[in-house]
Design a protein around this motif. Structure first.
Motif, PDB file in Angstrom:
ATOM      1  N   LEU A 213       1.043  -1.003  -0.055  1.00 25.91           N
ATOM      2  CA  LEU A 213      -0.139   0.012   0.040  1.00 25.91           C
ATOM      3  C   LEU A 213       0.722   1.239   0.023  1.00 25.91           C
ATOM      4  O   LEU A 213       0.486   2.141  -0.690  1.00 25.91           O
ATOM      5  N   LEU A 214       1.856   1.420   0.812  1.00 23.61           N
ATOM      6  CA  LEU A 214       2.733   2.289   0.965  1.00 23.61           C
ATOM      7  C   LEU A 214       3.352   2.698  -0.444  1.00 23.61           C
ATOM      8  O   LEU A 214       3.578   3.875  -0.865  1.00 23.61           O
ATOM      9  N   GLU A 215       3.726   1.625  -1.023  1.00 26.25           N
ATOM     10  CA  GLU A 215       4.595   1.900  -2.502  1.00 26.25           C
ATOM     11  C   GLU A 215       3.677   2.372  -3.363  1.00 26.25           C
ATOM     12  O   GLU A 215       4.116   3.161  -4.233  1.00 26.25           O
ATOM     13  N   ARG A 216       2.390   2.224  -3.514  1.00 27.27           N
ATOM     14  CA  ARG A 216       1.369   2.398  -4.250  1.00 27.27           C
ATOM     15  C   ARG A 216       0.957   3.862  -4.117  1.00 27.27           C
ATOM     16  O   ARG A 216       0.881   4.687  -4.846  1.00 27.27           O
ATOM     17  N   LEU A 217       1.137   4.410  -2.704  1.00 30.72           N
ATOM     18  CA  LEU A 217       0.993   5.818  -2.516  1.00 30.72           C
ATOM     19  C   LEU A 217       2.081   6.548  -2.788  1.00 30.72           C
ATOM     20  O   LEU A 217       2.015   7.882  -3.319  1.00 30.72           O
ATOM     21  N   TYR A 218       3.312   6.083  -2.909  1.00 31.06           N
ATOM     22  CA  TYR A 218       4.528   6.922  -3.414  1.00 31.06           C
ATOM     23  C   TYR A 218       4.382   7.266  -4.923  1.00 31.06           C
ATOM     24  O   TYR A 218       4.624   8.311  -5.460  1.00 31.06           O
ATOM     25  N   ALA A 219       3.662   6.125  -5.678  1.00 32.73           N
ATOM     26  CA  ALA A 219       3.699   6.339  -7.140  1.00 32.73           C
ATOM     27  C   ALA A 219       4.938   6.970  -7.681  1.00 32.73           C
ATOM     28  O   ALA A 219       4.984   7.929  -8.718  1.00 32.73           O
ATOM     29  N   GLY A 220       5.962   6.551  -7.208  1.00 33.99           N
ATOM     30  CA  GLY A 220       7.301   6.893  -7.979  1.00 33.99           C
ATOM     31  C   GLY A 220       7.938   8.261  -7.607  1.00 33.99           C
ATOM     32  O   GLY A 220       8.840   8.647  -8.217  1.00 33.99           O
ATOM     33  N   GLN A 221       7.232   9.002  -6.673  1.00 34.02           N
ATOM     34  CA  GLN A 221       7.456  10.583  -6.280  1.00 34.02           C
ATOM     35  C   GLN A 221       8.418  10.330  -5.176  1.00 34.02           C
ATOM     36  O   GLN A 221       8.218  10.115  -4.109  1.00 34.02           O
ATOM     37  N   THR A 222       9.609  10.684  -5.433  1.00 35.83           N
ATOM     38  CA  THR A 222      10.639  10.694  -4.398  1.00 35.83           C
ATOM     39  C   THR A 222      10.408  11.717  -3.344  1.00 35.83           C
ATOM     40  O   THR A 222      10.731  11.516  -2.203  1.00 35.83           O
ATOM     41  N   SER A 223       9.844  12.772  -3.569  1.00 33.06           N
ATOM     42  CA  SER A 223       9.497  13.649  -2.636  1.00 33.06           C
ATOM     43  C   SER A 223       8.545  12.937  -1.597  1.00 33.06           C
ATOM     44  O   SER A 223       8.641  13.366  -0.411  1.00 33.06           O
ATOM     45  N   LYS A 224       7.581  12.292  -2.289  1.00 32.31           N
ATOM     46  CA  LYS A 224       6.655  11.708  -1.308  1.00 32.31           C
ATOM     47  C   LYS A 224       7.157  10.667  -0.450  1.00 32.31           C
ATOM     48  O   LYS A 224       6.814  10.380   0.830  1.00 32.31           O
ATOM     49  N   ARG A 225       8.244   9.857  -0.911  1.00 34.19           N
ATOM     50  CA  ARG A 225       8.946   9.000  -0.175  1.00 34.19           C
ATOM     51  C   ARG A 225      10.026   9.572   0.947  1.00 34.19           C
ATOM     52  O   ARG A 225       9.686   9.096   1.813  1.00 34.19           O
ATOM     53  N   LEU A 226      10.510  10.645   0.649  1.00 27.43           N
ATOM     54  CA  LEU A 226      11.146  11.426   1.692  1.00 27.43           C
ATOM     55  C   LEU A 226      10.373  11.810   2.891  1.00 27.43           C
ATOM     56  O   LEU A 226      10.576  11.765   3.898  1.00 27.43           O
ATOM     57  N   GLU A 227       9.080  12.290   2.488  1.00 32.02           N
ATOM     58  CA  GLU A 227       8.329  12.826   3.493  1.00 32.02           C
ATOM     59  C   GLU A 227       7.863  11.740   4.208  1.00 32.02           C
ATOM     60  O   GLU A 227       7.377  11.641   5.608  1.00 32.02           O
ATOM     61  N   ALA A 228       7.430  10.623   3.593  1.00 32.40           N
ATOM     62  CA  ALA A 228       6.824   9.409   4.503  1.00 32.40           C
ATOM     63  C   ALA A 228       7.846   8.852   5.381  1.00 32.40           C
ATOM     64  O   ALA A 228       7.770   8.364   6.640  1.00 32.40           O
ATOM     65  N   GLU A 229       9.050   8.655   4.924  1.00 28.74           N
ATOM     66  CA  GLU A 229      10.086   8.086   5.747  1.00 28.74           C
ATOM     67  C   GLU A 229      10.600   9.052   6.689  1.00 28.74           C
ATOM     68  O   GLU A 229      10.896   8.622   8.014  1.00 28.74           O
ATOM     69  N   GLN A 230      10.247  10.467   6.856  1.00 32.17           N
ATOM     70  CA  GLN A 230      10.631  11.279   7.928  1.00 32.17           C
ATOM     71  C   GLN A 230       9.319  11.327   8.853  1.00 32.17           C
ATOM     72  O   GLN A 230       9.825  11.231  10.112  1.00 32.17           O
TER      73      GLN A 230
END
Length: 255
Positions: A213-230
């Motif tokens: 689910l989390l990977e689907r929400l990233y949708a390949g967007q690096t900015s979203k991944r960084l925000e999520a990891e923070q």
């Protein structure tokens, strides 16, 4: 310690929590009660996080409209089904939160503070005001405040907290707890059953689905991944602080 935690990457924080000294520190029945009286607030606020995701990713409004992501809806509804209405024992269904309260009662732990909180929320009182009650351990109240603070964050951040801070982490924490309780000979069958249930379900099913689910929400967007990891990092630091302060409470003379 706080400064050190803030510099650790997610994987290192997870490993640290899986190997935390808390698990070996729970030696006596009284120490087990101290642990449960703090941990129960994390059991309760888990549902706030889960329901926040369910509300956004499934059809809960009336009039109803179909969800855009059937896979996400299926996953979240499956989690809610288990968490709110699992088969606690043959022919009897209930929430994992109620299961935990029954486990606390079995070992003589005080359920009064968490019950007062839940009753207050049911009557419409402010949860933040209720968390100020002096009978609630300060470290538990702070952890729950952190969890509730995530509810206003974007969906991908909440999903990251849910995966990294709960579904992926819980089996890694609960395995050493079960080993400790069995080795110490604690008479806590309901608590052991609760822990083993989460090791099984989160490890085999819910954890992998939460990651997808989390990977689907990233949708390949690096900015979203960084925000999520923070956001996930903040959740893991909060758990570490809860465990650290619980160890301190175990060592206190009153314990």
């Amino acid at each position: 310690m706080t400064a050190t935690l803030s510099k650790l990457p997610l994987a290192a924080l997870t490993r640290s929590l899986a190997q935390h000294p808390l698990y070996q520190a729970i030696q006596t029945p009284e120490e087990l009660r101290v642990f449960c009286e703090r941990h129960v607030f994390a059991v309760w606020d888990f549902m706030a996080l889960l329901k926040s995701l369910q509300r956004e990713l499934t059809g809960l409004d009336s009039p109803w409209v179909p969800t855009e992501d059937g896979e996400a809806a299926r996953f979240l509804n499956e989690i809610v089904l288990g968490e709110e209405s699992d088969e606690i024992e043959p022919g009897r269904y209930g929430s994992h939160f109620v299961w935990y309260l029954e486990a606390m009662e079995e070992i003589g732990a005080d359920t009064g503070p968490i019950r007062t909180l839940v009753d207050g929320v049911r009557r419409g009182q402010s949860v933040h005001a209720l968390l100020d009650a002096p009978e609630i351990p300060g470290e538990a109240a702070q952890f729950t405040r952190t969890t509730l603070g995530f509810l206003d964050r974007p969906l991908h951040e909440r999903a990251a907290v849910f995966f990294h801070g709960r579904e992926d982490l819980i089996p890694q924490m609960f395995v050493p707890l079960v080993e400790r309780f069995v080795a110490a000979g604690h008479r806590c069958e309901r608590l052991l059953a609760y822990l083993r249930r989460h090791i099984e379900v989160d490890g085999d099913s819910h954890g992998p689905l939460a990651q997808r689910l989390l990977e689907r929400l990233y949708a390949g967007q690096t900015s979203k991944r960084l925000e999520a990891e923070q956001a996930a990092h903040q959740a893991l630091v909060a758990r570490h602080r809860l465990w650290d302060t619980t160890v301190a409470a175990l060592a206190a003379p009153s314990s």
